[in-house]
Design a protein around this motif. Structure first.
Motif, PDB file in Angstrom:
ATOM      1  N   PHE A 270      45.816  24.669  32.613  1.00  0.00           N
ATOM      2  CA  PHE A 270      45.496  26.052  32.940  1.00  0.00           C
ATOM      3  C   PHE A 270      46.078  26.403  34.304  1.00  0.00           C
ATOM      4  O   PHE A 270      46.428  25.539  35.109  1.00  0.00           O
ATOM      5  CB  PHE A 270      43.982  26.312  32.919  1.00  0.00           C
ATOM      6  N   GLY A 271      46.206  27.706  34.514  1.00  0.00           N
ATOM      7  CA  GLY A 271      46.572  28.239  35.816  1.00  0.00           C
ATOM      8  C   GLY A 271      45.545  29.277  36.204  1.00  0.00           C
ATOM      9  O   GLY A 271      44.520  29.441  35.540  1.00  0.00           O
ATOM     10  N   PHE A 272      45.827  30.013  37.260  1.00  0.00           N
ATOM     11  CA  PHE A 272      44.862  31.026  37.688  1.00  0.00           C
ATOM     12  C   PHE A 272      45.563  32.142  38.445  1.00  0.00           C
ATOM     13  O   PHE A 272      46.578  31.933  39.110  1.00  0.00           O
ATOM     14  CB  PHE A 272      43.750  30.415  38.545  1.00  0.00           C
ATOM     15  N   VAL A 273      45.015  33.337  38.283  1.00  0.00           N
ATOM     16  CA  VAL A 273      45.447  34.514  39.014  1.00  0.00           C
ATOM     17  C   VAL A 273      44.355  34.851  40.020  1.00  0.00           C
ATOM     18  O   VAL A 273      43.183  34.965  39.655  1.00  0.00           O
ATOM     19  CB  VAL A 273      45.673  35.711  38.072  1.00  0.00           C
ATOM     20  N   ILE A 274      44.720  34.968  41.281  1.00  0.00           N
ATOM     21  CA  ILE A 274      43.802  35.457  42.303  1.00  0.00           C
ATOM     22  C   ILE A 274      44.298  36.838  42.710  1.00  0.00           C
ATOM     23  O   ILE A 274      45.419  36.976  43.214  1.00  0.00           O
ATOM     24  CB  ILE A 274      43.713  34.494  43.492  1.00  0.00           C
ATOM     25  N   ALA A 275      43.491  37.866  42.455  1.00  0.00           N
ATOM     26  CA  ALA A 275      43.933  39.248  42.618  1.00  0.00           C
ATOM     27  C   ALA A 275      42.849  40.085  43.264  1.00  0.00           C
ATOM     28  O   ALA A 275      41.650  39.761  43.193  1.00  0.00           O
ATOM     29  CB  ALA A 275      44.305  39.849  41.260  1.00  0.00           C
ATOM     30  N   ARG A 276      43.270  41.175  43.884  1.00  0.00           N
ATOM     31  CA  ARG A 276      42.308  42.140  44.409  1.00  0.00           C
ATOM     32  C   ARG A 276      41.473  42.687  43.246  1.00  0.00           C
ATOM     33  O   ARG A 276      41.997  42.956  42.157  1.00  0.00           O
ATOM     34  CB  ARG A 276      43.029  43.289  45.103  1.00  0.00           C
ATOM     35  N   LYS A 277      40.191  42.865  43.497  1.00  0.00           N
ATOM     36  CA  LYS A 277      39.316  43.358  42.437  1.00  0.00           C
ATOM     37  C   LYS A 277      39.718  44.759  41.976  1.00  0.00           C
ATOM     38  O   LYS A 277      39.646  45.069  40.778  1.00  0.00           O
ATOM     39  CB  LYS A 277      37.866  43.350  42.920  1.00  0.00           C
ATOM     40  N   ASN A 278      40.175  45.604  42.904  1.00  0.00           N
ATOM     41  CA  ASN A 278      40.589  46.941  42.465  1.00  0.00           C
ATOM     42  C   ASN A 278      41.841  46.898  41.608  1.00  0.00           C
ATOM     43  O   ASN A 278      42.013  47.705  40.698  1.00  0.00           O
ATOM     44  CB  ASN A 278      40.770  47.883  43.665  1.00  0.00           C
ATOM     45  N   ALA A 279      42.721  45.907  41.862  1.00  0.00           N
ATOM     46  CA  ALA A 279      43.902  45.741  41.010  1.00  0.00           C
ATOM     47  C   ALA A 279      43.493  45.286  39.612  1.00  0.00           C
ATOM     48  O   ALA A 279      44.088  45.718  38.610  1.00  0.00           O
ATOM     49  CB  ALA A 279      44.866  44.740  41.632  1.00  0.00           C
ATOM     50  N   LEU A 280      42.498  44.424  39.534  1.00  0.00           N
ATOM     51  CA  LEU A 280      42.013  43.976  38.233  1.00  0.00           C
ATOM     52  C   LEU A 280      41.382  45.132  37.461  1.00  0.00           C
ATOM     53  O   LEU A 280      41.596  45.275  36.243  1.00  0.00           O
ATOM     54  CB  LEU A 280      41.004  42.837  38.418  1.00  0.00           C
TER      55      LEU A 280
END
Length: 455
Positions: A270-280
């Motif tokens: 697996f991998g992971f995306v760490i993103a701004r909550k507003n972008a999500l």
């Protein structure tokens, strides 16, 4: 011949029994005593290093020791998959129910731990793990966070930047490529000029460490240029996050991706995306794919604690153990210190044999090093590879298009002693092949001079 000449400081010892009681974020640890748990690396004298200048000197205070692979398998001197600790492997010996509360707690733990490594103290970001390889997560990030009417500027200086452009083409997303060839770094000033020239560009996409050459791209100046022009930055930090600093408190980005089997030293799955909550939130309904829909994965995990589809349970269990070892080593700073020391010991020893690295020290990442192939006609990489494998080391072929090369990784459960053994194995392989000297052709050194002009 290849003795490490770095002067060792007086060490203060922190015993293992104290480790669970402290945070590694803001303190310096001189030594962690793992004498009761010898199946992974021990660490001495780590510091908190932030930025390129400190990465260049990280080796000055790193002393490490790693256990050999327990089953006698070769060391994987590659940028992931890599050699893992025995306890990480052993964590996969238990089965887990994907809907069970214990496994859901593991998912919550890994998400929280990754956000801590990313420096998200303000709670502006969230972590979304996704099944599959790192490239799956890159595609998921692009397909979910770049709008269908968006326009991405792709900074490419190797295979992975080009793969990003190819992915955007498959997704039908408009994109422009700044192609710097095999290894020249994209600079912040270039990004500013291109953003000024084309106001339609909405996103900049950059590779943090381009492992086709081993270059550490100047992500700080790229981020500053992108923010200055009011655009959004997406980062492929696949082979860097967890060792190379990427702190969202100091580096503005919309999102970045990484993978379990890189600098955290887990296993693939697996991998992971760490993103701004507003972008999500803005990504709802945007993805081209059900399986790679970052918003939907995020939404379901937040509501239920579960993965939408069958998760790689054993890989997650191994990753939880890898995170524990990562923290015990001193977190990102401790891991950087060991990897940088590995790199510098390797380069020094290979130089004594006549090998020359592609990159000078300013651009050379602590992840993987590209060496020019010797000019001696007796050298054939395929034979060299086989001889190295026979001695217990699996290395990587080169990806340069202009000159022949090969690569040696510095990450995973390896230490400076392993790097010295790699150099000895290289010397033996050259003798067996009848190579008298490992010096590269003149054309290779001319290529390197082009890069020197970029500093």
């Amino acid at each position: 011949m290849f003795r490490d000449r770095v002067k060792r400081p007086q060490l203060r010892v922190l015993h293992l029994r104290l480790a669970p009681l402290i945070s590694f974020t803001d303190i310096n640890i001189d030594y962690i005593d793992f004498t009761d748990a010898p199946d992974f690396c021990t660490v001495a004298s780590t510091e908190t290093f932030i930025g390129r200048a400190s990465m260049d000197t990280a080796v000055d205070s790193s002393v490490t020791s790693c256990a050999a692979p327990a089953k006698g398998e070769p060391y994987l001197l590659t940028p992931g998959p890599l050699t893992t600790a025995l306890s990480t492997k052993e964590a996969m010996l238990r089965d887990w129910g994907s809907w069970d509360g214990d496994f859901r707690a593991m998912t919550t733990q890994l998400r929280r731990s990754l956000l801590e490594i990313a420096g998200d103290t303000a709670g502006n970001y969230d972590c979304v793990p996704l099944q599959g390889s790192g490239s799956y997560c890159v595609e998921a990030m692009l397909g979910s966070l770049v709008p269908r009417d968006g326009h991405a500027l792709v900074l490419a200086n190797g295979a992975y930047g080009k793969r990003i452009a190819t992915t955007l083409g498959y997704l039908g997303r408009r994109h422009t490529v700044l192609d710097k060839g095999d290894y020249l770094p994209p600079r912040g000033s270039e990004v500013e000029r291109m953003l000024d020239a084309d106001p339609s560009i909405t996103h900049v996409v950059a590779v943090h460490c381009e492992t086709s050459s081993g270059i550490l791209n100047p992500i700080e100046e790229i981020a500053a240029a992108t923010a200055k022009k009011g655009r959004k930055l997406l980062i492929d930090s696949m082979s860097a996050f967890g060792a190379v600093p990427l702190d969202v408190r100091h580096l503005q980005c919309e999102a970045f991706v990484s993978s379990a089997n890189k600098c955290i030293e887990g296993v693939p799955g697996f991998g992971f995306v760490i993103a701004r909550k507003n972008a999500l939130l803005e990504a709802k309904g945007r993805s081209h794919s059900l399986s790679l829909d970052v918003y939907d994965q995020w939404d379901v995990m937040n509501r239920t604690g579960q993965w939408r589809f069958t998760p790689p349970t054993h890989t997650v269990a191994a990753f939880i153990e890898a995170l524990r070892l990562h923290a015990l080593e001193g977190g990102q700073a401790g891991r950087l210190a060991r990897y940088a020391h590995n790199r510098d010991v390797l380069v020094a020893g290979m130089h004594e044999l006549g090998f020359e690295p592609l990159l000078d020290a300013h651009w050379r990442s602590p992840i993987i090093v590209t060496f020019f192939a010797p000019a001696d006609p007796a050298f054939r990489f395929e034979h060299f590879y086989d001889l190295m494998k026979q001695q217990g080391f699996i290395i990587y072929p080169g990806k340069l298009t202009v000159v022949d090369s090969f690569r040696v990784g510095c990450i995973g459960q390896v230490d400076a002693d392993v790097m010295r053994r790699v150099v000895v194995a290289c010397a033996q392989a050259l003798r067996t092949m009848g190579v008298e000297h490992a010096a590269p052709p003149g054309a290779a050194l001319e290529e390197r001079q082009l890069l020197a002009q970029q500093v």
